[in-house]
Design a protein around this motif. Structure first.
Motif, PDB file in Angstrom:
ATOM      1  N   LYS A  39       0.819  -1.216   0.000  1.00 31.86           N
ATOM      2  CA  LYS A  39       0.000   0.000   0.000  1.00 31.86           C
ATOM      3  C   LYS A  39       0.850   1.262   0.000  1.00 31.86           C
ATOM      4  O   LYS A  39       0.457   2.274  -0.572  1.00 31.86           O
ATOM      5  N   ASN A  40       1.983   1.230   0.673  1.00 30.26           N
ATOM      6  CA  ASN A  40       2.786   2.429   0.880  1.00 30.26           C
ATOM      7  C   ASN A  40       3.980   2.563  -0.056  1.00 30.26           C
ATOM      8  O   ASN A  40       4.834   3.424   0.167  1.00 30.26           O
ATOM      9  N   GLN A  41       4.043   1.761  -1.087  1.00 34.31           N
ATOM     10  CA  GLN A  41       5.178   1.898  -2.005  1.00 34.31           C
ATOM     11  C   GLN A  41       5.030   3.155  -2.856  1.00 34.31           C
ATOM     12  O   GLN A  41       3.931   3.622  -3.109  1.00 34.31           O
ATOM     13  N   ASP A  42       6.136   3.686  -3.285  1.00 35.50           N
ATOM     14  CA  ASP A  42       6.167   4.899  -4.108  1.00 35.50           C
ATOM     15  C   ASP A  42       5.650   4.555  -5.506  1.00 35.50           C
ATOM     16  O   ASP A  42       6.230   3.715  -6.200  1.00 35.50           O
ATOM     17  N   PRO A  43       4.556   5.205  -5.953  1.00 31.88           N
ATOM     18  CA  PRO A  43       4.006   4.879  -7.277  1.00 31.88           C
ATOM     19  C   PRO A  43       4.966   5.195  -8.428  1.00 31.88           C
ATOM     20  O   PRO A  43       4.891   4.594  -9.489  1.00 31.88           O
ATOM     21  N   THR A  44       5.880   6.142  -8.205  1.00 34.47           N
ATOM     22  CA  THR A  44       6.832   6.463  -9.266  1.00 34.47           C
ATOM     23  C   THR A  44       7.980   5.460  -9.313  1.00 34.47           C
ATOM     24  O   THR A  44       8.685   5.368 -10.304  1.00 34.47           O
ATOM     25  N   LYS A  45       8.180   4.725  -8.238  1.00 33.31           N
ATOM     26  CA  LYS A  45       9.213   3.692  -8.176  1.00 33.31           C
ATOM     27  C   LYS A  45       8.606   2.431  -7.562  1.00 33.31           C
ATOM     28  O   LYS A  45       8.878   2.102  -6.401  1.00 33.31           O
ATOM     29  N   PRO A  46       7.747   1.751  -8.308  1.00 27.99           N
ATOM     30  CA  PRO A  46       7.104   0.557  -7.733  1.00 27.99           C
ATOM     31  C   PRO A  46       8.135  -0.528  -7.418  1.00 27.99           C
ATOM     32  O   PRO A  46       9.232  -0.558  -7.971  1.00 27.99           O
TER      33      PRO A  46
END
Length: 135
Positions: A39-46
């Motif tokens: 849930k908390n991963q960076d969407p720009t760096k999955p």
């Protein structure tokens, strides 16, 4: 590259019980940690898909360990009951040598087997006891 992942969560994995074993707590904690990380991963760096697959493999290993421990507990209980049957009618002496008598019944307690003598005395079946054929 598309990765399609499917995982099966055991029945009751998300339920709360009043008597939860240490293993079940670890299992639940691992599941919550994995979901929180996703849930908390960076969407720009999955997260790299290989890391995701590795974590799912670890999750599967934890699940298998929990199931294996449950089966081992059942085997140990069955073994203890077999030992209990073999003690009835035998003469037993406690580890300290102070108490002895013929085993009338055997009780399976959470701490292990307890031999109940004909006179009502209880002797825990632990290392150091002596068991002989009744005379």
């Amino acid at each position: 590259m598309t990765v399609d992942m499917t995982t099966t969560i055991p029945t009751g994995a998300n339920s709360t019980t009043t008597s939860t074993s240490k293993t079940a707590v670890d299992y639940q904690s691992f599941l919550k940690l994995l979901i929180a990380e996703m849930k908390n991963q960076d969407p720009t760096k999955p997260m790299d898909s290989t890391q995701y697959v590795a974590q799912l493999a670890t999750f599967s290993q934890v699940e298998q360990s929990v199931q294996t421990n449950t089966k081992l507990d059942q085997i140990m209980q069955s073994s203890a009951l077999s030992q209990a049957d073999a003690l009835i009618g035998r003469s037993i002496t406690s580890a300290d040598g102070k108490t002895s008598g013929t085993v009338a019944s055997v009780r399976l307690a959470s701490s292990g087997l307890i031999a109940v003598l004909a006179n009502g005395t209880e002797i825990p079946v632990t290392s150091g006891i002596s068991v002989k054929a009744a005379s």
